[in-house]
Motif scaffolding. Sequence first.
Motif, PDB file in Angstrom:
ATOM      1  N   LEU A  40      40.424  21.783  32.810  1.00  0.00           N
ATOM      2  CA  LEU A  40      41.192  22.627  33.731  1.00  0.00           C
ATOM      3  C   LEU A  40      40.362  23.871  34.001  1.00  0.00           C
ATOM      4  O   LEU A  40      40.465  24.868  33.283  1.00  0.00           O
ATOM      5  CB  LEU A  40      42.541  23.002  33.115  1.00  0.00           C
ATOM      6  N   THR A  41      39.500  23.818  35.005  1.00  0.00           N
ATOM      7  CA  THR A  41      38.521  24.891  35.192  1.00  0.00           C
ATOM      8  C   THR A  41      39.133  26.172  35.737  1.00  0.00           C
ATOM      9  O   THR A  41      38.556  27.242  35.572  1.00  0.00           O
ATOM     10  CB  THR A  41      37.406  24.446  36.142  1.00  0.00           C
ATOM     11  N   MET A  42      40.261  26.078  36.428  1.00  0.00           N
ATOM     12  CA  MET A  42      40.884  27.195  37.142  1.00  0.00           C
ATOM     13  C   MET A  42      40.007  27.725  38.268  1.00  0.00           C
ATOM     14  O   MET A  42      40.290  28.773  38.848  1.00  0.00           O
ATOM     15  CB  MET A  42      41.263  28.336  36.178  1.00  0.00           C
ATOM     16  N   THR A  48      40.414  20.390  38.667  1.00  0.00           N
ATOM     17  CA  THR A  48      40.649  19.696  37.401  1.00  0.00           C
ATOM     18  C   THR A  48      39.887  18.383  37.393  1.00  0.00           C
ATOM     19  O   THR A  48      39.852  17.668  38.391  1.00  0.00           O
ATOM     20  CB  THR A  48      42.145  19.427  37.205  1.00  0.00           C
ATOM     21  N   THR A  86      41.893  18.605  26.038  1.00  0.00           N
ATOM     22  CA  THR A  86      41.794  19.335  27.307  1.00  0.00           C
ATOM     23  C   THR A  86      41.104  20.664  27.042  1.00  0.00           C
ATOM     24  O   THR A  86      41.416  21.346  26.062  1.00  0.00           O
ATOM     25  CB  THR A  86      43.183  19.577  27.908  1.00  0.00           C
ATOM     26  N   THR A  88      40.326  24.425  28.555  1.00  0.00           N
ATOM     27  CA  THR A  88      40.802  25.421  29.514  1.00  0.00           C
ATOM     28  C   THR A  88      40.060  26.735  29.287  1.00  0.00           C
ATOM     29  O   THR A  88      39.458  26.941  28.226  1.00  0.00           O
ATOM     30  CB  THR A  88      42.311  25.694  29.348  1.00  0.00           C
ATOM     31  N   VAL A  92      43.039  34.034  30.324  1.00  0.00           N
ATOM     32  CA  VAL A  92      43.886  33.567  31.417  1.00  0.00           C
ATOM     33  C   VAL A  92      44.019  34.643  32.480  1.00  0.00           C
ATOM     34  O   VAL A  92      44.373  35.789  32.189  1.00  0.00           O
ATOM     35  CB  VAL A  92      45.279  33.168  30.896  1.00  0.00           C
ATOM     36  N   THR A 110      37.053  31.835  34.953  1.00  0.00           N
ATOM     37  CA  THR A 110      37.136  30.403  35.224  1.00  0.00           C
ATOM     38  C   THR A 110      36.006  29.682  34.494  1.00  0.00           C
ATOM     39  O   THR A 110      35.011  30.287  34.095  1.00  0.00           O
ATOM     40  CB  THR A 110      37.019  30.134  36.731  1.00  0.00           C
ATOM     41  N   ALA A 127      48.487  20.616  26.202  1.00  0.00           N
ATOM     42  CA  ALA A 127      47.781  21.347  27.255  1.00  0.00           C
ATOM     43  C   ALA A 127      48.034  20.713  28.619  1.00  0.00           C
ATOM     44  O   ALA A 127      47.113  20.350  29.339  1.00  0.00           O
ATOM     45  CB  ALA A 127      46.284  21.391  26.948  1.00  0.00           C
ATOM     46  N   ASP A 129      49.005  22.270  31.127  1.00  0.00           N
ATOM     47  CA  ASP A 129      48.413  23.230  32.054  1.00  0.00           C
ATOM     48  C   ASP A 129      47.872  24.390  31.226  1.00  0.00           C
ATOM     49  O   ASP A 129      47.991  24.408  29.991  1.00  0.00           O
ATOM     50  CB  ASP A 129      49.422  23.696  33.112  1.00  0.00           C
ATOM     51  N   VAL A 130      47.270  25.358  31.912  1.00  0.00           N
ATOM     52  CA  VAL A 130      46.654  26.474  31.181  1.00  0.00           C
ATOM     53  C   VAL A 130      47.684  27.304  30.410  1.00  0.00           C
ATOM     54  O   VAL A 130      47.464  27.625  29.237  1.00  0.00           O
ATOM     55  CB  VAL A 130      45.824  27.350  32.138  1.00  0.00           C
TER      56      VAL A 130
END
Length: 255
Positions: A40-42, A48, A86, A88, A92, A110, A127, A129-130
């Motif tokens: 999940l690179t953001m 993703t 995962t 991340t 954040v 990121t 995980a 999501d972040v």
Amino acid sequence: MSMTDAASDTDSVSWNPEALDEVLSNDEGRPVLFTNARMLTMDPLIGTMTGADLLFVGSLLVGVGPGIITAAEDDNAIVVDCTGTTITPAVVDTVALAGGRGHRSQHVATLTPGNTADFLVMPDALAADVPSAVASLITRPGQVRALVAAGRPVLWAGTGVPGRADTPEAGIPAAEDLTGSPRVGVWIDRDDFLHQELTADGRYDETRGGRPHAYQGRYWIDGDRIDYLDDLGFWAYGEFRGDELHHAGYVMKRG
């Protein structure tokens, strides 16, 4: 929640112990590759990925995506198998999560090549999501596979890594004796409006527009950063850049 489930929240697990030893003994010359993870690179461009790799050298991310593992042997990389996990960002960007960053270049922390290698590795189930991955870090630390800061492990397999940096103690530190420091003295801005005197006992005294003692308080220097605690109770900061002191829009030099 059953007793088995409750225990799994806190009990540590065995995860890539040989790889940890290699990473800790690495002199930062060898690349490190976390492979075969959901990512999940953001990063709004990269997005993703599944079955992806994350490559870093020292503190810098240099590659993200599938297929990097094919060069691991050529590059003498340290390989960490992340099957079932995962990855991340460890930091954040809540503004970006809420859609408040208009441009990709504005996104903070990121998993983008060129950024600092700060990331979190959690089991897929924790995980989605972040936000849930970071929440799991706080509530179920025993399930953390890896927490890496600037390319160095902080947590591994649910426990602290030997030799990691200690968290600074909370509270206001005692002032250092700065006798002989080149940063002690009177700093004057370009327009001769602000005169800020830094004394060796960790106190500062500002003259503004000819008005003496406009602000007074304590200060601490950490590297090129200076933190101020005014006697009125507010905090401020500045930064030393070469022979200049930048503070609250003012650029000062020693008088």
